[in-house]
Design an enzyme around this catalytic site. Structure first.
Site, mmCIF file in Angstrom:
data_model
loop_
_atom_site.group_PDB
_atom_site.id
_atom_site.type_symbol
_atom_site.label_atom_id
_atom_site.label_comp_id
_atom_site.label_asym_id
_atom_site.label_seq_id
_atom_site.Cartn_x
_atom_site.Cartn_y
_atom_site.Cartn_z
ATOM 1 N N GLY A 101 0.763 -1.238 0.000
ATOM 2 C CA GLY A 101 0.000 0.000 0.000
ATOM 3 C C GLY A 101 0.793 1.286 0.000
ATOM 4 O O GLY A 101 0.347 2.293 -0.536
ATOM 5 N N GLU A 131 4.240 4.434 5.658
ATOM 6 C CA GLU A 131 3.001 3.672 5.767
ATOM 7 C C GLU A 131 1.921 4.372 4.956
ATOM 8 O O GLU A 131 1.942 5.596 4.810
ATOM 9 C CB GLU A 131 2.612 3.592 7.251
ATOM 10 C CG GLU A 131 1.348 2.847 7.570
ATOM 11 C CD GLU A 131 1.378 1.365 7.270
ATOM 12 O OE1 GLU A 131 1.491 1.001 6.078
ATOM 13 O OE2 GLU A 131 1.237 0.570 8.212
ATOM 14 N N ASP A 190 -4.271 2.893 11.014
ATOM 15 C CA ASP A 190 -5.662 2.550 11.299
ATOM 16 C C ASP A 190 -5.744 2.114 12.766
ATOM 17 O O ASP A 190 -5.740 2.960 13.652
ATOM 18 C CB ASP A 190 -6.089 1.452 10.318
ATOM 19 C CG ASP A 190 -7.577 1.204 10.264
ATOM 20 O OD1 ASP A 190 -8.340 1.885 10.973
ATOM 21 O OD2 ASP A 190 -7.990 0.309 9.515
ATOM 22 N N LYS A 198 -6.182 7.513 10.618
ATOM 23 C CA LYS A 198 -7.585 7.322 10.964
ATOM 24 C C LYS A 198 -7.674 7.088 12.479
ATOM 25 O O LYS A 198 -7.839 5.966 12.953
ATOM 26 C CB LYS A 198 -8.137 6.112 10.190
ATOM 27 C CG LYS A 198 -9.632 6.052 10.126
ATOM 28 C CD LYS A 198 -10.128 4.745 9.505
ATOM 29 C CE LYS A 198 -9.932 4.684 8.018
ATOM 30 N NZ LYS A 198 -10.608 3.486 7.434
ATOM 31 N N PHE A 234 -14.223 3.545 4.773
ATOM 32 C CA PHE A 234 -13.393 2.600 4.044
ATOM 33 C C PHE A 234 -12.876 3.273 2.778
ATOM 34 O O PHE A 234 -13.648 3.607 1.888
ATOM 35 C CB PHE A 234 -14.166 1.332 3.701
ATOM 36 C CG PHE A 234 -13.248 0.197 3.340
ATOM 37 C CD1 PHE A 234 -12.807 -0.678 4.310
ATOM 38 C CD2 PHE A 234 -12.801 0.039 2.042
ATOM 39 C CE1 PHE A 234 -11.937 -1.708 3.991
ATOM 40 C CE2 PHE A 234 -11.931 -0.977 1.710
ATOM 41 C CZ PHE A 234 -11.493 -1.854 2.683
ATOM 42 N N ASP A 254 -6.168 -0.616 -0.885
ATOM 43 C CA ASP A 254 -6.962 -1.538 -1.689
ATOM 44 C C ASP A 254 -8.158 -2.094 -0.932
ATOM 45 O O ASP A 254 -8.259 -1.972 0.284
ATOM 46 C CB ASP A 254 -6.089 -2.719 -2.120
ATOM 47 C CG ASP A 254 -5.814 -3.686 -0.971
ATOM 48 O OD1 ASP A 254 -6.210 -4.858 -1.062
ATOM 49 O OD2 ASP A 254 -5.191 -3.273 0.039
ATOM 50 N N ARG A 291 -5.912 -0.046 -6.032
ATOM 51 C CA ARG A 291 -4.660 0.583 -5.592
ATOM 52 C C ARG A 291 -4.189 1.661 -6.569
ATOM 53 O O ARG A 291 -3.517 2.597 -6.181
ATOM 54 C CB ARG A 291 -3.545 -0.451 -5.460
ATOM 55 C CG ARG A 291 -3.694 -1.422 -4.329
ATOM 56 C CD ARG A 291 -2.436 -2.290 -4.225
ATOM 57 N NE ARG A 291 -2.602 -3.435 -3.361
ATOM 58 C CZ ARG A 291 -2.460 -3.426 -2.046
ATOM 59 N NH1 ARG A 291 -2.167 -2.301 -1.440
ATOM 60 N NH2 ARG A 291 -2.611 -4.527 -1.348
#
Length: 179
Positions: free
Chosen positions: A45, A99, A103, A131, A152, A159, A165
């Protein structure tokens, strides 16, 4: 592919602008300490963010990759699995961990702990997204691109089921896609 996006949360232009600002701040901070970080990106990611960010870091950096997993579907399971470790030693090095999103914080906390156990001098974190409403462990990134609500999101490396992505922005995925 774009028909699964409810709305754009962070545009491509905003990402480029913020990456430039973060790159300058990171460069200035590391120059003050006379350190050159080893930039460690978490696959998959963070790759688009890494590619944009390093264009704006004015230091002689090296970078490496780790592939760690803590998700099944849309949920963080809290168990960290290392699928690819670093190719180099981190002993005595300052690490800048890249990163895509902070989350729950579980992955970040475990990877940071792992790098310190391998002898890293210190670990700082730069994350495109934060987040905080989802945090379950106490950890904060040193550099954050954007704080986002608990929705989301996909795109720019993030992804759902290995899809989306390559979107050039961060978008909110329509709930009917993942429910």
């Amino acid at each position: 592919m774009r028909d699964v996006i409810d709305r754009i949360l962070v545009s491509e232009e905003e990402i480029v602008k913020r990456s430039s600002e973060l790159g300058k701040q990171i460069s200035d901070d590391y120059r003050k300490t006379n350190e050159t970080p080893l930039v460690v990106a978490l696959l998959k990611g963070s790759v688009p963010f890494l590619a944009e960010l390093i264009k704006h870091i004015d230091l002689d950096i090296q970078f490496d990759f780790m592939d760690v997993s803590s998700y099944q579907g849309t949920e963080s399971i809290g168990d960290i699995r290392i699928d690819k470790d670093l190719d180099c030693s981190v002993k005595g090095l300052s690490i800048l961990l890249v990163e895509d999103i902070v989350d729950t914080g579980r992955t970040l906390k475990e990877v940071t702990k792992l790098l310190m156990n391998k002898g890293a001098k210190d670990v700082k974190v730069v994350s495109l997204l934060d987040k905080p409403d989802r945090r379950v462990v106490e950890i904060e990134a040193d550099y954050v691109g954007f704080e986002i609500p608990n929705e989301f999101v996909v795109g720019f490396g993030l992804d759902y089921d290995q899809k989306y992505r390559n979107l050039p922005y961060i978008g909110v995925l329509k709930p009917e896609v993942y429910k």
